[in-house]
Write a protein that holds these residues in place. Sequence first.
Motif, PDB file in Angstrom:
ATOM      1  N   GLU A  87       0.235  -4.214   4.170  1.00  0.00           N
ATOM      2  CA  GLU A  87      -0.842  -4.526   5.102  1.00  0.00           C
ATOM      3  C   GLU A  87      -1.171  -6.008   4.981  1.00  0.00           C
ATOM      4  O   GLU A  87      -1.000  -6.607   3.917  1.00  0.00           O
ATOM      5  CB  GLU A  87      -2.082  -3.662   4.843  1.00  0.00           C
ATOM      6  N   CYS A 102      -0.657  -2.816   9.414  1.00  0.00           N
ATOM      7  CA  CYS A 102      -0.098  -2.016   8.330  1.00  0.00           C
ATOM      8  C   CYS A 102       1.200  -1.459   8.878  1.00  0.00           C
ATOM      9  O   CYS A 102       1.231  -0.873   9.970  1.00  0.00           O
ATOM     10  CB  CYS A 102      -1.052  -0.893   7.928  1.00  0.00           C
ATOM     11  N   VAL A 151       0.860  -1.185   0.000  1.00  0.00           N
ATOM     12  CA  VAL A 151       0.000   0.000   0.000  1.00  0.00           C
ATOM     13  C   VAL A 151       0.895   1.234   0.000  1.00  0.00           C
ATOM     14  O   VAL A 151       2.029   1.192   0.478  1.00  0.00           O
ATOM     15  CB  VAL A 151      -0.959   0.024   1.214  1.00  0.00           C
ATOM     16  N   CYS A 169      -0.168   3.731   5.179  1.00  0.00           N
ATOM     17  CA  CYS A 169      -1.090   3.140   6.156  1.00  0.00           C
ATOM     18  C   CYS A 169      -2.206   4.132   6.445  1.00  0.00           C
ATOM     19  O   CYS A 169      -2.092   5.318   6.134  1.00  0.00           O
ATOM     20  CB  CYS A 169      -0.343   2.834   7.458  1.00  0.00           C
ATOM     21  N   TYR A 201      -5.679  -6.966  11.724  1.00  0.00           N
ATOM     22  CA  TYR A 201      -5.128  -6.068  10.715  1.00  0.00           C
ATOM     23  C   TYR A 201      -3.805  -5.460  11.179  1.00  0.00           C
ATOM     24  O   TYR A 201      -3.672  -5.007  12.306  1.00  0.00           O
ATOM     25  CB  TYR A 201      -6.128  -4.947  10.408  1.00  0.00           C
ATOM     26  N   TRP A 250      -8.336   2.739  10.815  1.00  0.00           N
ATOM     27  CA  TRP A 250      -7.695   1.416  10.892  1.00  0.00           C
ATOM     28  C   TRP A 250      -8.752   0.314  10.868  1.00  0.00           C
ATOM     29  O   TRP A 250      -8.559  -0.727  10.247  1.00  0.00           O
ATOM     30  CB  TRP A 250      -6.786   1.322  12.126  1.00  0.00           C
ATOM     31  N   THR A 308       5.413   0.020   2.300  1.00  0.00           N
ATOM     32  CA  THR A 308       4.456  -0.211   3.371  1.00  0.00           C
ATOM     33  C   THR A 308       3.544  -1.348   2.930  1.00  0.00           C
ATOM     34  O   THR A 308       3.127  -1.400   1.779  1.00  0.00           O
ATOM     35  CB  THR A 308       3.635   1.064   3.628  1.00  0.00           C
TER      36      THR A 308
END
Length: 162
Positions: free
Chosen positions: A68, A57, A24, A27, A55, A36, A66
């Motif tokens: 996730e 990230c 990604v 974040c 989850y 989030w 980055t």
Amino acid sequence: MEIVNLLFYFQHFSLTLPNFVKRVSTCPMPKNFSEWKRAASRLGCDNFENAPYVYHCMPSSFLNETVEFCGRNVPHVGGSCPIYTYKFEENKAPNFRNCSEFKSGCPNKFYFSKMIYKYPACLDIIKDRMCYKADPSCCSNMSCSRPILSTNGGTNGSTEKW
């Protein structure tokens, strides 16, 4: 020149990620729990609170991207930031990187990896320098002016100041 070539390689020739890990651009906004939770829902790890896989990230171990993923919520001691580590086998839990030398923002107490959103310094990386912005060694020899990489791997002669 060799550093520029190395940076070009890491930015343009990506290592393969497992199917459950997604690159990604950034974040969700740090310290914004609702963002989030929305990202968790989008990725399919809806139960952000109490599930075996939650989850995450965070930066990868190279600090040039980055990612996730839904992964195990693992404990971290103060003085460390969670990172995604490339491994040949399936990696469903974050690892960590020492941040005790950060200018500010390094977690100073025990926390779980899903709580990284509370520590923006652990998310704020300079991708083309492959370092944390809060790390004093990140800009120590470059006075925080960085060359802008062009698409051919060289620099275009301009710099960006932060």
